[in-house]
Write a protein that holds these residues in place. Structure first.
Motif, PDB file in Angstrom:
ATOM      1  N   THR A   1     -11.518 -43.757  -2.686  1.00 60.18           N
ATOM      2  CA  THR A   1     -11.848 -44.194  -4.043  1.00 60.18           C
ATOM      3  C   THR A   1     -12.234 -43.003  -4.921  1.00 60.18           C
ATOM      4  O   THR A   1     -13.025 -42.149  -4.528  1.00 60.18           O
ATOM      5  CB  THR A   1     -13.002 -45.211  -4.016  1.00 60.18           C
ATOM      6  OG1 THR A   1     -12.613 -46.340  -3.240  1.00 60.18           O
ATOM      7  CG2 THR A   1     -13.363 -45.660  -5.423  1.00 60.18           C
ATOM      8  N   GLU A   2     -11.668 -42.951  -6.119  1.00 58.28           N
ATOM      9  CA  GLU A   2     -11.909 -41.852  -7.052  1.00 58.28           C
ATOM     10  C   GLU A   2     -12.469 -42.390  -8.365  1.00 58.28           C
ATOM     11  O   GLU A   2     -12.128 -43.499  -8.775  1.00 58.28           O
ATOM     12  CB  GLU A   2     -10.609 -41.101  -7.376  1.00 58.28           C
ATOM     13  CG  GLU A   2      -9.922 -40.466  -6.193  1.00 58.28           C
ATOM     14  CD  GLU A   2      -8.602 -39.830  -6.592  1.00 58.28           C
ATOM     15  OE1 GLU A   2      -8.187 -38.891  -5.908  1.00 58.28           O
ATOM     16  OE2 GLU A   2      -7.993 -40.294  -7.583  1.00 58.28           O
ATOM     17  N   VAL A   3     -13.293 -41.599  -9.013  1.00 59.94           N
ATOM     18  CA  VAL A   3     -13.741 -41.933 -10.361  1.00 59.94           C
ATOM     19  C   VAL A   3     -13.558 -40.720 -11.279  1.00 59.94           C
ATOM     20  O   VAL A   3     -13.697 -39.576 -10.848  1.00 59.94           O
ATOM     21  CB  VAL A   3     -15.229 -42.372 -10.394  1.00 59.94           C
ATOM     22  CG1 VAL A   3     -15.417 -43.711  -9.736  1.00 59.94           C
ATOM     23  CG2 VAL A   3     -16.128 -41.317  -9.751  1.00 59.94           C
ATOM     24  N   GLU A   4     -13.224 -41.006 -12.510  1.00 58.77           N
ATOM     25  CA  GLU A   4     -13.208 -39.980 -13.552  1.00 58.77           C
ATOM     26  C   GLU A   4     -14.416 -40.246 -14.448  1.00 58.77           C
ATOM     27  O   GLU A   4     -14.593 -41.363 -14.917  1.00 58.77           O
ATOM     28  CB  GLU A   4     -11.924 -40.042 -14.381  1.00 58.77           C
ATOM     29  CG  GLU A   4     -11.881 -38.989 -15.480  1.00 58.77           C
ATOM     30  CD  GLU A   4     -10.651 -39.108 -16.361  1.00 58.77           C
ATOM     31  OE1 GLU A   4     -10.500 -38.277 -17.277  1.00 58.77           O
ATOM     32  OE2 GLU A   4      -9.859 -40.054 -16.148  1.00 58.77           O
ATOM     33  N   VAL A   5     -15.250 -39.236 -14.651  1.00 54.15           N
ATOM     34  CA  VAL A   5     -16.493 -39.468 -15.387  1.00 54.15           C
ATOM     35  C   VAL A   5     -16.713 -38.421 -16.467  1.00 54.15           C
ATOM     36  O   VAL A   5     -16.179 -37.321 -16.411  1.00 54.15           O
ATOM     37  CB  VAL A   5     -17.716 -39.477 -14.439  1.00 54.15           C
ATOM     38  CG1 VAL A   5     -17.541 -40.478 -13.309  1.00 54.15           C
ATOM     39  CG2 VAL A   5     -17.976 -38.092 -13.853  1.00 54.15           C
TER      40      VAL A   5
ATOM     41  N   GLU B   1      -2.122 -49.185  -4.931  1.00 49.25           N
ATOM     42  CA  GLU B   1      -1.141 -48.714  -5.921  1.00 49.25           C
ATOM     43  C   GLU B   1      -1.659 -47.491  -6.661  1.00 49.25           C
ATOM     44  O   GLU B   1      -0.915 -46.547  -6.940  1.00 49.25           O
ATOM     45  CB  GLU B   1      -0.808 -49.830  -6.907  1.00 49.25           C
ATOM     46  CG  GLU B   1       0.018 -50.974  -6.325  1.00 49.25           C
ATOM     47  CD  GLU B   1      -0.808 -51.878  -5.395  1.00 49.25           C
ATOM     48  OE1 GLU B   1      -0.205 -52.554  -4.549  1.00 49.25           O
ATOM     49  OE2 GLU B   1      -2.059 -51.874  -5.512  1.00 49.25           O
ATOM     50  N   GLU B   2      -2.947 -47.474  -6.989  1.00 51.18           N
ATOM     51  CA  GLU B   2      -3.530 -46.352  -7.718  1.00 51.18           C
ATOM     52  C   GLU B   2      -3.657 -45.097  -6.851  1.00 51.18           C
ATOM     53  O   GLU B   2      -3.618 -43.978  -7.359  1.00 51.18           O
ATOM     54  CB  GLU B   2      -4.917 -46.738  -8.243  1.00 51.18           C
ATOM     55  CG  GLU B   2      -4.886 -47.789  -9.348  1.00 51.18           C
ATOM     56  CD  GLU B   2      -6.271 -48.347  -9.644  1.00 51.18           C
ATOM     57  OE1 GLU B   2      -6.499 -48.751 -10.789  1.00 51.18           O
ATOM     58  OE2 GLU B   2      -7.129 -48.390  -8.727  1.00 51.18           O
TER      59      GLU B   2
ATOM     60  N   GLU C   1     -20.904 -41.885 -17.752  1.00 54.84           N
ATOM     61  CA  GLU C   1     -19.983 -42.979 -18.052  1.00 54.84           C
ATOM     62  C   GLU C   1     -18.723 -42.813 -17.206  1.00 54.84           C
ATOM     63  O   GLU C   1     -18.150 -41.722 -17.136  1.00 54.84           O
ATOM     64  CB  GLU C   1     -19.580 -43.001 -19.524  1.00 54.84           C
ATOM     65  CG  GLU C   1     -18.634 -44.169 -19.836  1.00 54.84           C
ATOM     66  CD  GLU C   1     -18.185 -44.207 -21.289  1.00 54.84           C
ATOM     67  OE1 GLU C   1     -17.588 -45.226 -21.683  1.00 54.84           O
ATOM     68  OE2 GLU C   1     -18.414 -43.224 -22.018  1.00 54.84           O
ATOM     69  N   VAL C   2     -18.305 -43.895 -16.559  1.00 55.63           N
ATOM     70  CA  VAL C   2     -17.072 -43.881 -15.776  1.00 55.63           C
ATOM     71  C   VAL C   2     -15.903 -44.214 -16.694  1.00 55.63           C
ATOM     72  O   VAL C   2     -15.864 -45.282 -17.306  1.00 55.63           O
ATOM     73  CB  VAL C   2     -17.146 -44.881 -14.610  1.00 55.63           C
ATOM     74  CG1 VAL C   2     -15.777 -45.023 -13.947  1.00 55.63           C
ATOM     75  CG2 VAL C   2     -18.176 -44.434 -13.583  1.00 55.63           C
ATOM     76  N   LEU C   3     -14.961 -43.279 -16.790  1.00 59.11           N
ATOM     77  CA  LEU C   3     -13.799 -43.464 -17.653  1.00 59.11           C
ATOM     78  C   LEU C   3     -12.655 -44.171 -16.924  1.00 59.11           C
ATOM     79  O   LEU C   3     -11.892 -44.917 -17.541  1.00 59.11           O
ATOM     80  CB  LEU C   3     -13.313 -42.106 -18.159  1.00 59.11           C
ATOM     81  CG  LEU C   3     -14.300 -41.316 -19.019  1.00 59.11           C
ATOM     82  CD1 LEU C   3     -13.736 -39.929 -19.319  1.00 59.11           C
ATOM     83  CD2 LEU C   3     -14.603 -42.060 -20.309  1.00 59.11           C
ATOM     84  N   ASP C   4     -12.538 -43.895 -15.633  1.00 56.25           N
ATOM     85  CA  ASP C   4     -11.442 -44.483 -14.867  1.00 56.25           C
ATOM     86  C   ASP C   4     -11.883 -44.593 -13.416  1.00 56.25           C
ATOM     87  O   ASP C   4     -12.703 -43.795 -12.942  1.00 56.25           O
ATOM     88  CB  ASP C   4     -10.188 -43.604 -14.972  1.00 56.25           C
ATOM     89  CG  ASP C   4      -8.945 -44.304 -14.476  1.00 56.25           C
ATOM     90  OD1 ASP C   4      -8.966 -45.548 -14.375  1.00 56.25           O
ATOM     91  OD2 ASP C   4      -7.957 -43.612 -14.177  1.00 56.25           O
ATOM     92  N   ARG C   5     -11.344 -45.571 -12.737  1.00 55.89           N
ATOM     93  CA  ARG C   5     -11.706 -45.793 -11.345  1.00 55.89           C
ATOM     94  C   ARG C   5     -10.435 -46.143 -10.576  1.00 55.89           C
ATOM     95  O   ARG C   5      -9.760 -47.120 -10.918  1.00 55.89           O
ATOM     96  CB  ARG C   5     -12.732 -46.925 -11.247  1.00 55.89           C
ATOM     97  CG  ARG C   5     -13.366 -47.091  -9.879  1.00 55.89           C
ATOM     98  CD  ARG C   5     -14.407 -48.205  -9.890  1.00 55.89           C
ATOM     99  NE  ARG C   5     -14.997 -48.364  -8.570  1.00 55.89           N
ATOM    100  CZ  ARG C   5     -16.164 -47.837  -8.198  1.00 55.89           C
ATOM    101  NH1 ARG C   5     -16.870 -47.128  -9.058  1.00 55.89           N
ATOM    102  NH2 ARG C   5     -16.631 -48.021  -6.979  1.00 55.89           N
ATOM    103  N   ASN C   6     -10.096 -45.334  -9.591  1.00 52.77           N
ATOM    104  CA  ASN C   6      -8.911 -45.571  -8.777  1.00 52.77           C
ATOM    105  C   ASN C   6      -9.352 -46.034  -7.393  1.00 52.77           C
ATOM    106  O   ASN C   6      -9.969 -45.268  -6.645  1.00 52.77           O
ATOM    107  CB  ASN C   6      -8.081 -44.289  -8.642  1.00 52.77           C
ATOM    108  CG  ASN C   6      -7.546 -43.809  -9.972  1.00 52.77           C
ATOM    109  OD1 ASN C   6      -7.219 -44.610 -10.843  1.00 52.77           O
ATOM    110  ND2 ASN C   6      -7.453 -42.503 -10.144  1.00 52.77           N
TER     111      ASN C   6
END
Length: 307
Positions: free
Chosen positions: A159-163, A256-257, A247-252
């Protein structure tokens, strides 16, 4: 494979530096002509050449042989300008630069790599790198079943997050920033006004994407980020640097992600090491040492420092 390439960037120095030593191939290596005089003591070109040969000769000799083999392989594999350009674009992306001038400046100033032009970079490093990468993955075979199984076994770790974040000195200031955000201030404006993280301010506070395991972030920071949903803003989070609003901008997190990342990891696991590729190529090549002076100079790739 993008995430594995960045490690190879650090290996440019030796290959290009050694190649540069060989650029002046027209020099008369037997010349006794004086090139400097120190208080009456003459220094000759022949002495300089001998010093360079004694210090770097064997390493350069082996590098020249390897370069020749790799260029021959590039022709056999029909690797051309398009593949090298793709590699160059990947390097720009990984190093966070937008044009060739910035890339050269970073290589020269920050990494101390003596490359003078993009053509030199492409010819002396990127082309051999493309060859090694293609040969190292030639026998890799990854099925859809392999990827799905890997996902099931490593879902949480993948699991990845963009913050993005706002870094302030103390909790009181962090609470003030939260109040400003709740009153309608945009996150970008709050970053500009309050954040003390000078590296991320130009990016609106964005610190990029990182996985739940194997990251380099502060643990408190990372734990807080992974507890957030996409678009959610945290309460003040304390770290060694200070206090953060995250703030989390995106969460993979779905298959599929993460499929591309999974394939990259499995490919890396199954790929041959560069030393193994070079070893196989040198064993297959018809290498004849025609001057007895150099017959003991040839080394196996594993015995040489990687270029």
């Amino acid at each position: 494979m993008k995430k594995t390439k960045i490690a190879l960037v650090a290996c440019i120095t030796g290959a290009i530096a050694l190649t540069a030593c060989n650029d002046d191939g027209d020099a008369d290596n037997e010349s006794g002509e004086e090139i400097a005089n120190v208080d009456g003591t003459s220094l000759t070109e022949e002495e300089l050449t001998n010093e360079l040969k004694n210090e770097y000769g064997q390493q350069l000799f082996n590098q020249m042989i390897q370069d020749t083999i790799l260029r021959q392989q590039a022709e056999e594999l029909d690797i051309g300008e398009e593949e090298v350009e793709d590699e160059l674009e990947d390097m720009r992306e990984q190093m966070g630069v937008e044009d060739d001038e910035q890339l050269l400046e970073m290589l020269q100033m920050q990494m101390q790599i003596p490359v003078d032009s993009i053509d030199e970079l492409k010819e002396d490093f990127l082309l051999p790198q493309v060859v090694i990468q293609e040969l190292s993955t030639a026998e890799v075979d990854i099925s859809e079943e392999d990827k799905e199984e890997y996902y099931e076994e490593n879902e949480e770790a993948l699991t990845e997050v963009e913050v993005r974040h706002i870094l302030v000195e103390d909790e009181e200031t962090a609470e003030e920033v939260l109040d400003e955000l709740e009153d309608g201030m945009s996150f970008e404006d709050a970053v500009e006004e309050y954040s003390e993280d000078s590296a991320s301010v130009p990016e609106g506070g964005n610190v990029g994407t990182f996985p739940q395991e194997g990251h380099q972030m502060d643990e408190n920071f990372a734990d807080a980020a992974f507890e957030l949903d996409e678009g959610e803003v945290s309460e003040p989070v304390e770290s060694q640097m200070g206090h953060h609003i995250i703030e989390v901008l995106d969460r993979n997190e779905t298959y599929e992600e993460l499929e591309e990342e999974i394939e990259s990891r499995l490919t890396q696991e199954q790929s041959k090491m560069p030393e193994e590729v070079l070893q196989e190529l040198m064993e297959e090549a018809d290498i004849e040492i025609t001057d007895n002076e150099y017959e003991d100079w040839l080394q196996e790739p594993g015995a040489m420092p990687m270029q």
